[in-house]
Write a protein that holds these residues in place. Structure first.
Motif, PDB file in Angstrom:
ATOM      1  N   GLY A 149       0.815  -1.210   0.000  1.00 54.27           N
ATOM      2  CA  GLY A 149       0.000   0.000   0.000  1.00 54.27           C
ATOM      3  C   GLY A 149       0.852   1.265   0.000  1.00 54.27           C
ATOM      4  O   GLY A 149       2.051   1.216   0.261  1.00 54.27           O
ATOM      5  N   VAL A 181       1.763   3.304  -2.442  1.00 52.34           N
ATOM      6  CA  VAL A 181       2.637   3.642  -3.574  1.00 52.34           C
ATOM      7  C   VAL A 181       1.937   4.527  -4.609  1.00 52.34           C
ATOM      8  O   VAL A 181       2.549   4.972  -5.569  1.00 52.34           O
ATOM      9  N   GLY A 182       0.641   4.789  -4.408  1.00 55.53           N
ATOM     10  CA  GLY A 182      -0.091   5.649  -5.334  1.00 55.53           C
ATOM     11  C   GLY A 182      -0.974   4.872  -6.307  1.00 55.53           C
ATOM     12  O   GLY A 182      -1.360   5.383  -7.359  1.00 55.53           O
ATOM     13  N   MET A 237       5.941   8.830 -12.807  1.00 51.08           N
ATOM     14  CA  MET A 237       5.207   9.989 -12.323  1.00 51.08           C
ATOM     15  C   MET A 237       5.972  10.630 -11.172  1.00 51.08           C
ATOM     16  O   MET A 237       6.402   9.930 -10.258  1.00 51.08           O
ATOM     17  N   ASP A 273       4.112  15.199  -7.204  1.00 50.64           N
ATOM     18  CA  ASP A 273       3.648  16.471  -7.753  1.00 50.64           C
ATOM     19  C   ASP A 273       2.691  17.117  -6.754  1.00 50.64           C
ATOM     20  O   ASP A 273       1.585  16.600  -6.526  1.00 50.64           O
TER      21      ASP A 273
HETATM   22  P1  ADP Z   1      -2.263   3.482  -2.528  1.00 54.24           P
HETATM   23  O1  ADP Z   1      -3.543   3.389  -3.285  1.00 54.24           O
HETATM   24  O2  ADP Z   1      -1.131   2.754  -3.223  1.00 54.24           O
HETATM   25  O3  ADP Z   1      -2.373   3.093  -1.090  1.00 54.24           O
HETATM   26  P2  ADP Z   1      -2.631   6.348  -2.796  1.00 54.24           P
HETATM   27  O4  ADP Z   1      -2.943   6.484  -4.243  1.00 54.24           O
HETATM   28  O5  ADP Z   1      -3.791   6.402  -1.838  1.00 54.24           O
HETATM   29  O6  ADP Z   1      -1.787   5.018  -2.521  1.00 54.24           O
HETATM   30  O7  ADP Z   1      -1.528   7.434  -2.441  1.00 54.24           O
HETATM   31  C1  ADP Z   1      -1.064   7.633  -1.110  1.00 54.24           C
HETATM   32  C2  ADP Z   1      -0.965   9.147  -0.861  1.00 54.24           C
HETATM   33  O8  ADP Z   1       0.052   9.702  -1.683  1.00 54.24           O
HETATM   34  C3  ADP Z   1      -2.259   9.881  -1.189  1.00 54.24           C
HETATM   35  O9  ADP Z   1      -2.420  10.927  -0.259  1.00 54.24           O
HETATM   36  C4  ADP Z   1      -1.991  10.468  -2.576  1.00 54.24           C
HETATM   37  O10 ADP Z   1      -2.737  11.657  -2.806  1.00 54.24           O
HETATM   38  C5  ADP Z   1      -0.491  10.738  -2.517  1.00 54.24           C
HETATM   39  N1  ADP Z   1       0.162  10.593  -3.825  1.00 54.24           N
HETATM   40  C6  ADP Z   1       0.222   9.484  -4.582  1.00 54.24           C
HETATM   41  N2  ADP Z   1       0.944   9.698  -5.698  1.00 54.24           N
HETATM   42  C7  ADP Z   1       1.357  10.986  -5.654  1.00 54.24           C
HETATM   43  C8  ADP Z   1       2.143  11.816  -6.522  1.00 54.24           C
HETATM   44  N3  ADP Z   1       2.651  11.343  -7.658  1.00 54.24           N
HETATM   45  N4  ADP Z   1       2.350  13.116  -6.148  1.00 54.24           N
HETATM   46  C9  ADP Z   1       1.856  13.587  -4.992  1.00 54.24           C
HETATM   47  N5  ADP Z   1       1.112  12.859  -4.139  1.00 54.24           N
HETATM   48  C10 ADP Z   1       0.873  11.564  -4.453  1.00 54.24           C
END
Ligand code: ADP
Length: 271
Positions: A44, A46-47, A239, A242
């Motif tokens: 978890g 990682v975005g 990515m 950002d």
């Molecule tokens: P996962 O689904 O893998 O658990 P998330 O998509 O929920 O991860 O991302 C975790 C946090 O990091 C969230 O608050 C999201 O908004 C932030 N985040 C993810 N990718 C980026 C990015 N490339 N730039 C800035 N913030 C990001």
């Protein structure tokens, strides 16, 4: 029986052996979903949800009918990303998905909870049951692409998703730390074992661009090229971290974000 291939249609024996049964569940009778794509990660944070949301937005911008099934039941973040605070409704034919500003249909456990801070303290089979229900009981209608924001890891819940929903392909999201690169191989191997084609890898949080001097910094080191090469799958994009992304999520304006970070990933999905 010795020498049994498991394929009764090409066998003259009358052993009444059983063909292996598929665990794939049908979707609801009102649904016509052309392609189902899983977005997966070995761990978890990682975005994965961010990438799922961006892929959905880019597919919708191309004119496709898109849905997101938030199967990350214990860490659901899709409604927040799209600024959706409503509760799910239902009618006589099933549960109705929420619809975002750009027409993306979403279903998430967060649309069912009394408030968005309520934890989901459920055991694996119950969580897996909720995912199956989202697949079967939600009135998705006509969709070109249903993206599944899969539960992270390789435990019993992601396994159930892989076994019960007919995925046409999987996009693996990773962040560039070494440890995670090892974990990404587990996600890849799980998809392979389930015969799900891996479309490629997206490396998130790859670098950060200094707002003052414009220089890029690979703060976590990188390494997805090597992993992609070792696995024989394309690296579909990198990515950066950002700050505008997070700001737009916080302001409920995420769908206005214009980016080409995931162009190759979108092309891999629609080809
Ligand atoms: P996962 O689904 O893998 O658990 P998330 O998509 O929920 O991860 O991302 C975790 C946090 O990091 C969230 O608050 C999201 O908004 C932030 N985040 C993810 N990718 C980026 C990015 N490339 N730039 C800035 N913030 C990001």
């Amino acid at each position: 029986m010795s020498g049994c291939s498991g394929n009764c249609s090409s066998c003259s024996s009358n052993c009444k052996g059983k063909e292996p049964e598929s665990l794939i569940e049908p979707t609801g009778e009102y649904n016509n979903i052309k392609h189902v794509i899983g977005v997966v990660s070995g761990k978890g944070g990682v975005g994965k949800s961010m990438v799922t949301s961006m892929l959905a937005i880019e597919l919708a911008l191309k004119g496709f009918k898109v849905g997101i099934l938030d199967a990350d039941i214990t860490g659901p973040s899709i409604p927040k990303t799209f600024g959706i605070n409503t509760r799910a409704m239902q009618n006589e034919i099933g549960i109705l998905p929420a619809v975002t500003k750009t027409g993306i249909k979403i279903m998430s456990i967060n649309l069912m909870l009394p408030d968005h801070e309520s934890p989901v303290i459920w055991r694996g089979p119950v969580i897996a049951g909720a995912v199956k229900q989202f697949w079967h009981d939600v009135v998705w209608g006509e969709l070109d692409y249903l993206l599944i924001d899969c539960p992270p890891g390789t435990g019993d819940v992601p396994l159930t998703v892989f076994q019960s929903i007919p995925l046409d392909g999987a996009v693996i999201v990773t962040s560039p730390q070494d440890l995670v690169s090892m974990i990404v191989k587990k996600a890849y191997n799980m998809a392979k074992m389930m015969d799900i084609p891996v479309l490629g890898i997206v490396e998130n949080m790859s670098y950060v661009v200094c707002p003052d001097c414009g220089k890029s910094f690979n703060i976590f080191g990188g390494g997805s090229e090597t992993v992609a090469e070792e696995l024989g799958v394309p690296l579909l994009g990198k990515m950066p971290i950002d700050i505008n992304l997070t700001k737009m999520v916080d302001n409920g304006e995420f769908e206005r974000f214009e980016t080409s970070y995931l162009k190759d990933a979108v092309n891999a999905i629609i080809k």
